[in-house]
Design a protein around this motif. Sequence first.
Motif, PDB file in Angstrom:
ATOM      1  N   TRP A   1       0.844  -1.194   0.000  1.00 40.03           N
ATOM      2  CA  TRP A   1       0.000   0.000   0.000  1.00 40.03           C
ATOM      3  C   TRP A   1       0.883   1.249   0.000  1.00 40.03           C
ATOM      4  CZ3 TRP A   1      -4.427   0.845   4.147  1.00 40.03           C
ATOM      5  CH2 TRP A   1      -5.246   1.898   3.731  1.00 40.03           C
ATOM      6  N   GLY A   2       0.628   2.159  -0.946  1.00 40.68           N
ATOM      7  CA  GLY A   2       1.373   3.405  -1.033  1.00 40.68           C
ATOM      8  C   GLY A   2       2.553   3.370  -1.980  1.00 40.68           C
TER       9      GLY A   2
ATOM     10  N   HIS B   1       0.678   5.661  -6.440  1.00 38.29           N
ATOM     11  CA  HIS B   1       0.484   5.274  -5.035  1.00 38.29           C
ATOM     12  C   HIS B   1      -0.599   4.203  -4.989  1.00 38.29           C
ATOM     13  CE1 HIS B   1       2.946   8.666  -3.791  1.00 38.29           C
ATOM     14  NE2 HIS B   1       2.221   9.444  -4.587  1.00 38.29           N
TER      15      HIS B   1
ATOM     16  N   THR C   1      -3.368   1.828  -3.802  1.00 33.54           N
ATOM     17  CA  THR C   1      -4.381   1.868  -2.750  1.00 33.54           C
ATOM     18  C   THR C   1      -5.347   0.704  -2.945  1.00 33.54           C
ATOM     19  OG1 THR C   1      -5.884   3.263  -4.028  1.00 33.54           O
ATOM     20  CG2 THR C   1      -4.234   4.385  -2.653  1.00 33.54           C
TER      21      THR C   1
ATOM     22  N   VAL D   1      -2.963  -3.781   4.086  1.00 32.69           N
ATOM     23  CA  VAL D   1      -4.242  -3.205   4.497  1.00 32.69           C
ATOM     24  C   VAL D   1      -4.645  -3.743   5.869  1.00 32.69           C
ATOM     25  CG1 VAL D   1      -6.668  -2.904   3.872  1.00 32.69           C
ATOM     26  CG2 VAL D   1      -4.893  -2.941   2.091  1.00 32.69           C
TER      27      VAL D   1
END
Length: 452
Positions: free
Chosen positions: A29-30, A75, A77, A108
């Motif tokens: 994530w990111g 990024h 998500t 997550v």
Amino acid sequence: MTPSLTALLCLGTLPKPTIWAEPGSVIPWGSSMTICCQGTLGAREFRLDKEGSSAPRDRQPPLEPRDKGKFSIPHMTPPDAGRYHCYYLSPTGWSERSDPLALVVTGVHSKPTLSALPSPVVTSGGNVTLHCGSRQGLDKFILTKEREPKSSCTLDAQRRPYGQTQALHPVGPMTPSHRWTFRCHGFNRDTPHVWSAPSDPLELLVRGVSGKPSLLTPQGPVVASGQSLTLQGHSDVGYDRFALTQEGGQALPQRPGRQPQAGLSQADFPLGPVTSTHGGRYRCYGGHNLSSEWSAPSDPLDVLVAGWFPDTPSLSVQPGPVVASGENVTLLCQSGSTKETFLLSKEGSARPPLRLRSKYRDGHFQAEFSMSPVTSAHNGTYRCYSSLSSYPYLLSQASAPLELVVSASHPEDYTVENLIRMGVAGLILLGLGILLFQAPHGHGGTQDAARS
């Protein structure tokens, strides 16, 4: 020929493109990533679709030599996770859609635990069961083997108390040629492309029969919560590397062996500030660089974490803290709170503490540690702890220290009256010694005078 009929005739005449992800299809994530679509020369446009979306996700002009398109996600998500297809436009029409690309976002959910039952160290030909666990109630797990050939499998989770879930997967039979490292992720079945962070890696080790090393801790078997802890593996075999395992847990990082002197090898395992998870039973193994097989296990070392329970037991001694060699001594450990086990440790001793089941008497839980008969080896400072059988490696606060002195003579020999008597006797003996010393000198002087 009508335009619609021409389009139908052109459909499928172009080879479908190839789709892939860089640096991979499983992205934290990111983090940034790129989806690549490879078509044929002369492509005019590339498009990217995500399953479940009615409109194209993105469209890009081709890159030279006009046969490839790139779609960047700066990024990553959870909404970016899913299944993607790409296709391209050429002078003769649109290509077929590519095969699907499953894009996964990780991190997550909190990372699950991964352990091996009964141990990550397996005898050659043996089997082991891998255990993935989550405290967040995730109902699916992905178990991945990281070293070549890589593989993965999806496991259904089993419900456990307090909202926890787990999945078990058998592995084996193991041979020395196997050097397998696993990780697991968890996810929910309604969001199959949104995963947890990865578990810590778990390497399975194949055990041999070469000489077992020894395992010790300079801090002693009882350590305080928050204290720094280091375990040391030693061997008179020149091992190149050492591995440490915790019973019921994962294999810990391996350490290169060093040779403090010829024929000996050792390795340090710094485990950092002590928490409740450090309490447990440990073993270490030695290995050579040219072999994937490990030695026989060391004898077990129990690490006990003090200060986990708030109560502080008391420690007393009968008949007293100063006793003569050969006497019978009892150390009494007591607690006002409910405890099932008491432990007695001696300061500076590498031996594990003595354990006794508690007994309820006169409003206290207590245990009597008998030493019969005592010798000078029993001299030292003692402390006691209480514990519960459900958490055998977690202890209470330490009792106040108790120093036991074992004398060569009976303590009654050192009363004031006896010391006075011994002093008077000493003075009489001193006087007699002076008289005996002077008598020969007086006799010799008379003889000298007579001669003159």
